[in-house]
Scaffold this motif. Structure first.
Motif, PDB file in Angstrom:
ATOM      1  N   VAL A 223      -6.243   0.197  -7.424  1.00  0.00           N
ATOM      2  CA  VAL A 223      -5.561  -1.064  -7.142  1.00  0.00           C
ATOM      3  C   VAL A 223      -4.988  -1.642  -8.434  1.00  0.00           C
ATOM      4  O   VAL A 223      -5.497  -1.397  -9.527  1.00  0.00           O
ATOM      5  CB  VAL A 223      -6.509  -2.096  -6.490  1.00  0.00           C
ATOM      6  CG1 VAL A 223      -7.077  -1.543  -5.190  1.00  0.00           C
ATOM      7  CG2 VAL A 223      -7.640  -2.507  -7.437  1.00  0.00           C
TER       8      VAL A 223
ATOM      9  N   VAL B  71      -1.762  -4.279   5.566  1.00  0.00           N
ATOM     10  CA  VAL B  71      -2.589  -3.441   4.692  1.00  0.00           C
ATOM     11  C   VAL B  71      -4.058  -3.559   5.088  1.00  0.00           C
ATOM     12  O   VAL B  71      -4.777  -2.558   5.194  1.00  0.00           O
ATOM     13  CB  VAL B  71      -2.393  -3.842   3.218  1.00  0.00           C
ATOM     14  CG1 VAL B  71      -3.420  -3.149   2.321  1.00  0.00           C
ATOM     15  CG2 VAL B  71      -0.980  -3.486   2.770  1.00  0.00           C
TER      16      VAL B  71
ATOM     17  N   LEU C  27       0.856  -1.182   0.000  1.00  0.00           N
ATOM     18  CA  LEU C  27       0.000   0.000   0.000  1.00  0.00           C
ATOM     19  C   LEU C  27       0.892   1.233   0.000  1.00  0.00           C
ATOM     20  O   LEU C  27       1.737   1.404   0.881  1.00  0.00           O
ATOM     21  CB  LEU C  27      -0.926   0.012   1.219  1.00  0.00           C
ATOM     22  CG  LEU C  27      -1.936   1.180   1.286  1.00  0.00           C
ATOM     23  CD1 LEU C  27      -3.238   0.733   1.961  1.00  0.00           C
ATOM     24  CD2 LEU C  27      -1.373   2.403   2.002  1.00  0.00           C
TER      25      LEU C  27
ATOM     26  N   SER D 126      -1.240  -4.261  -5.415  1.00  0.00           N
ATOM     27  CA  SER D 126      -0.854  -2.917  -4.977  1.00  0.00           C
ATOM     28  C   SER D 126      -2.101  -2.093  -4.718  1.00  0.00           C
ATOM     29  O   SER D 126      -3.090  -2.216  -5.452  1.00  0.00           O
ATOM     30  CB  SER D 126       0.009  -2.209  -6.030  1.00  0.00           C
ATOM     31  OG  SER D 126       1.253  -2.843  -6.197  1.00  0.00           O
ATOM     32  N   VAL D 127      -2.041  -1.279  -3.676  1.00  0.00           N
ATOM     33  CA  VAL D 127      -3.097  -0.320  -3.370  1.00  0.00           C
ATOM     34  C   VAL D 127      -2.456   1.061  -3.348  1.00  0.00           C
ATOM     35  O   VAL D 127      -1.451   1.276  -2.666  1.00  0.00           O
ATOM     36  CB  VAL D 127      -3.753  -0.599  -2.003  1.00  0.00           C
ATOM     37  CG1 VAL D 127      -4.844   0.429  -1.723  1.00  0.00           C
ATOM     38  CG2 VAL D 127      -4.311  -2.012  -1.943  1.00  0.00           C
TER      39      VAL D 127
END
Length: 294
Positions: A269, A227, A206, A278-279
């Protein structure tokens, strides 16, 4: 015989010029300034000497963007916390009907790629953008940058290798990404940690960008547990008069969170193998102003 005015010609090519400038700079306001300066150069030019308006305008815009990028790097301003590009609306609509071309344009403007491009030199970045995003031949890029074609080929290869090594590979299926984004938003809003954990890859990251001007992690968070717990904690605090809407930003679906009429944050995302890898969260208010009317 054409009757197009200088304004008509410039406006026809403005989307391409903005696309070049934004990919070079990662900042909407800076890109708009560069395009405005290109307009001033165009309006003052002897257009009888310009055989290819698009090539002329792209050349001018690229050189102006290189100069602006050098100025930014020379200032060496310290940034508080992780840095992400300013979110950029990229609804290609019917302007790019070819699916493969849309995928290339979307990839070259993605947050993951733009973060890696920050580590290139201004000229390497220009070569990468012109070659990879817009498909210009090496010879044309050489003419635009006053470099030899062999030098441009070397720059292009070095930039391509650097980008391939520096960014993760994610799936670009828009439907799956949108579906996971919607489920992610619902689970986060409800504080559903179990639901989030089902969607998050074990090694998810994140990245939160606040520039020190609002609340966001000052370092990159890693692992699904960290996360997920962070997102649940954030949801528990709430946002006054919260609403949200979906937008296409940086080539993919994203969520704009509003507090009343004011943009509060952007969530996006990246997806691989059906899980969120992934954020990205942008909360720097300076980077959200352009989205107030999006």
């Amino acid at each position: 015989m054409t009757t197009d005015t200088p304004t008509d010609v410039f406006e026809e090519h403005r989307p391409v010029l903005m696309g070049v400038a934004y990919r070079m700079l990662g900042r909407v306001a800076d890109a708009e300034d560069v395009v405005q300066e290109a307009w001033l150069r165009w309006s003052a030019a002897d257009r009888a000497e310009v055989r290819e308006p698009r090539a002329y305008l792209v050349r001018v815009t690229t050189r102006l963007a290189i100069d602006r990028l050098r100025q930014v790097k020379a200032r060496g301003e310290a940034y508080v916390g992780p840095w992400l590009p300013e979110p950029y609306v990229t609804d290609f609509g019917d302007t790019v009907p070819d699916t493969a071309e849309r995928a290339v344009l979307a990839d070259s403007v993605s947050l993951a790629v733009l973060v890696v491009l920050e580590s290139l030199s201004p000229v390497e970045r220009a070569v990468f953008v012109l070659r990879e995003a817009f498909g210009y031949p090496h010879a044309d890029i050489a003419a635009m940058l006053d470099r030899s074609e062999p030098a441009v080929r070397q720059l292009a290869g070095r930039a391509r290798k650097h980008v391939d090594e520096g960014r993760p590979r994610y799936e670009v299926d828009p439907a799956q990404r949108r579906e996971l984004t919607e489920r992610f938003l619902a689970a986060a809003a409800e504080g559903d940690l179990a639901g989030l954990m089902e969607m998050l890859a074990p090694d998810v990251r994140l990245v939160g960008d606040s520039g020190g001007k609002s609340k966001a992690p000052l370092r990159i968070l890693e692992t699904a547990d960290n996360v997920g717990r962070f997102l649940v904690a954030v949801a528990g605090k709430g946002i006054p008069e919260m609403s949200f809407r979906f937008l296409e930003l940086n080539g993919g679906p994203a969520v704009l969170i509003l507090s009343g009429d004011t943009p509060d944050s952007v969530f996006q995302v990246d997806v691989s193998a059906g899980r969120i890898r992934s954020v990205y969260i942008v909360r720097n208010p300076d980077k959200l102003r352009s989205l107030a009317s999006a």
